[in-house]
Write a protein that holds these residues in place. Structure first.
Motif, mmCIF file in Angstrom:
data_model
loop_
_atom_site.group_PDB
_atom_site.id
_atom_site.type_symbol
_atom_site.label_atom_id
_atom_site.label_comp_id
_atom_site.label_asym_id
_atom_site.label_seq_id
_atom_site.Cartn_x
_atom_site.Cartn_y
_atom_site.Cartn_z
ATOM 1 N N LEU A 1 37.682 37.053 42.920
ATOM 2 C CA LEU A 1 38.639 37.856 42.015
ATOM 3 C C LEU A 1 38.354 37.532 40.530
ATOM 4 O O LEU A 1 38.654 38.540 39.911
ATOM 5 C CB LEU A 1 39.705 36.966 42.177
ATOM 6 N N GLU A 2 37.788 36.383 40.295
ATOM 7 C CA GLU A 2 37.310 36.169 38.857
ATOM 8 C C GLU A 2 36.512 37.129 38.400
ATOM 9 O O GLU A 2 36.448 37.557 37.255
ATOM 10 C CB GLU A 2 37.216 34.581 38.615
ATOM 11 N N LEU B 1 35.593 40.383 35.301
ATOM 12 C CA LEU B 1 34.427 40.673 34.196
ATOM 13 C C LEU B 1 33.807 42.195 34.667
ATOM 14 O O LEU B 1 33.384 42.862 33.723
ATOM 15 C CB LEU B 1 33.539 39.717 34.428
ATOM 16 N N TRP B 2 33.788 42.657 35.864
ATOM 17 C CA TRP B 2 33.324 43.681 36.330
ATOM 18 C C TRP B 2 34.117 44.849 35.802
ATOM 19 O O TRP B 2 33.620 45.836 35.371
ATOM 20 C CB TRP B 2 33.250 43.728 37.977
ATOM 21 N N ILE B 3 35.331 44.850 35.779
ATOM 22 C CA ILE B 3 36.355 45.692 35.226
ATOM 23 C C ILE B 3 35.966 46.009 33.711
ATOM 24 O O ILE B 3 35.654 47.081 33.265
ATOM 25 C CB ILE B 3 37.718 45.398 35.509
ATOM 26 N N ALA C 1 39.353 41.418 49.744
ATOM 27 C CA ALA C 1 40.362 40.607 49.019
ATOM 28 C C ALA C 1 39.984 40.416 47.533
ATOM 29 O O ALA C 1 40.674 40.114 46.747
ATOM 30 C CB ALA C 1 40.443 39.309 49.912
ATOM 31 N N SER C 2 38.626 40.363 47.130
ATOM 32 C CA SER C 2 38.182 40.054 45.838
ATOM 33 C C SER C 2 38.867 41.034 44.830
ATOM 34 O O SER C 2 38.448 40.929 43.525
ATOM 35 C CB SER C 2 36.886 39.916 45.663
ATOM 36 N N LEU D 1 43.791 45.828 38.469
ATOM 37 C CA LEU D 1 44.180 47.109 38.873
ATOM 38 C C LEU D 1 44.972 47.587 37.960
ATOM 39 O O LEU D 1 45.015 49.012 37.391
ATOM 40 C CB LEU D 1 44.947 47.369 40.254
ATOM 41 N N ALA D 2 45.797 46.995 37.289
ATOM 42 C CA ALA D 2 46.666 47.487 36.129
ATOM 43 C C ALA D 2 45.973 47.870 34.938
ATOM 44 O O ALA D 2 46.308 48.878 34.229
ATOM 45 C CB ALA D 2 47.774 46.661 35.734
#
Length: 170
Positions: A88-89, A93-95, A122-123, A130-131
């Motif tokens: 998730l963290e 960073l990928w976004i 789930a990650s 997403l927002a």
């Protein structure tokens, strides 16, 4: 032979455009030892902060081009997790990497919309992440996780070739 095998797990996140071209990859290396991923999951469940591990010089070896204007080669993104998989963290960073290095001119915020296909692992379950994509005119479509063979054909073609090449080089 053991000399042909990678000593650790590496995940490559490759963006493939509709026309088949590849955009800047994001590589996730493993560091943190046995049980690190489970410890991070337990912290998340308890509402504790999970700190993103900063890549070291050794992690960056072979990925940087000191002569490039921004000191990076091919705008390769780099993350580190306990098991070399997306978290998730690291998704956040990928976004940032995706928005800065993968969108084409005229796409995204203030431009043409982008459809982004992700698996439903789930990650990627981050409302804030997403927002942020939605705020940049990126519409996420999820396919079922762990259904690679039939719902993610890219993984068997261009992504598999890229992962093989990156794995040999690392």
């Amino acid at each position: 032979a053991d000399g042909d095998r990678m000593s650790s797990h590496v995940t490559d996140v490759v963006t493939t455009c509709a026309d088949g071209t590849l955009r800047a990859p994001f590589i996730i290396k493993s560091r943190g030892g046995a049980g690190g991923a489970k410890k991070a999951a337990a912290k998340r469940k308890a509402g504790e902060e999970v700190v993103v591990v900063e890549p070291t010089a050794a992690d960056k070896e072979g990925l940087l081009d000191e002569e490039a204007e921004d000191g990076r080669s091919l705008h390769i993104g780099l993350g580190v997790s306990p098991n070399g998989s997306m978290t998730l963290e690291l998704f956040h960073l990928w976004i940032e990497h995706f928005l800065q290095c993968c969108l084409l001119p005229g796409q995204g915020k203030g431009g043409q919309p982008v459809f982004l296909f992700l698996d439903g692992h789930a990650s990627r379950w981050s409302l804030a992440g997403l927002a942020k994509l939605r705020a940049h005119n990126v519409f996420v479509l999820c396919v079922p996780s762990h259904t690679t063979v039939w719902s993610q054909p890219n993984d068997n073609g261009p992504n598999a070739m890229a992962k093989s090449y990156i794995g040999r080089e690392l």
